[in-house]
Design a protein around this motif. Structure first.
Motif, PDB file in Angstrom:
ATOM      1  N   ASN A  11      22.263  86.794 -20.334  1.00  0.00           N
ATOM      2  CA  ASN A  11      22.012  85.511 -19.267  1.00  0.00           C
ATOM      3  C   ASN A  11      20.535  85.733 -19.701  1.00  0.00           C
ATOM      4  O   ASN A  11      20.087  84.606 -19.034  1.00  0.00           O
ATOM      5  N   PHE A  35      29.866  78.607 -24.818  1.00  0.00           N
ATOM      6  CA  PHE A  35      28.586  78.737 -24.045  1.00  0.00           C
ATOM      7  C   PHE A  35      29.441  78.483 -22.835  1.00  0.00           C
ATOM      8  O   PHE A  35      29.791  78.029 -22.535  1.00  0.00           O
ATOM      9  N   TRP A  76      16.214  79.757 -22.620  1.00  0.00           N
ATOM     10  CA  TRP A  76      16.342  78.366 -22.747  1.00  0.00           C
ATOM     11  C   TRP A  76      16.148  77.272 -21.598  1.00  0.00           C
ATOM     12  O   TRP A  76      15.835  76.459 -21.451  1.00  0.00           O
ATOM     13  N   GLU A  77      16.868  77.895 -20.663  1.00  0.00           N
ATOM     14  CA  GLU A  77      16.917  77.007 -19.163  1.00  0.00           C
ATOM     15  C   GLU A  77      15.690  76.563 -18.978  1.00  0.00           C
ATOM     16  O   GLU A  77      14.648  75.404 -18.779  1.00  0.00           O
ATOM     17  N   TRP A 137      19.662  82.929 -22.102  1.00  0.00           N
ATOM     18  CA  TRP A 137      19.894  81.832 -20.822  1.00  0.00           C
ATOM     19  C   TRP A 137      18.670  80.909 -19.923  1.00  0.00           C
ATOM     20  O   TRP A 137      18.532  80.237 -20.096  1.00  0.00           O
TER      21      TRP A 137
END
Length: 101
Positions: free
Chosen positions: A20, A61, A26-27, A23
């Motif tokens: 998490n 994903f 990445w975001e 992610w």
């Protein structure tokens, strides 16, 4: 010796630590409105580069690779292109962390 944020085959939650948080990093780097403490996760994972390609590799994903955001992200700078591959370097703004000492 370069660590990966995500890769092929695609990592799934049971196969990678801190899924998490990866992610969220990445975001954040792709400027999707997420701010993991102003880049602290980028420092934690020691992310220096983001690579994108035109090819799509389906995976399991929770999120989505929004490559369209990468080119306009204020946290990344394009450093290399070769055919469909683009390499972006994380800039200083992408590593800013309010809680870093």
């Amino acid at each position: 010796g370069v660590g990966v944020l995500f890769g092929i085959p695609a990592f799934v939650p049971s196969s990678v630590n801190n899924y998490n948080d990866r992610w969220r990093a990445w975001e954040f780097l792709t400027d999707q409105g997420k701010t993991p403490d102003e880049g602290c996760l980028v420092r934690t994972f020691d992310i220096a580069y983001v690579l994108t390609a035109r090819a799509h590799y389906p995976g399991r994903f929770q999120g989505a690779y929004l490559h369209s955001n990468v080119a306009s992200s204020p946290y990344l700078e394009l450093v290399h292109q070769d055919k469909g591959l683009s390499v972006y370097r994380v800039n200083d703004k992408g590593r800013t962390c309010a809680t870093a000492s």
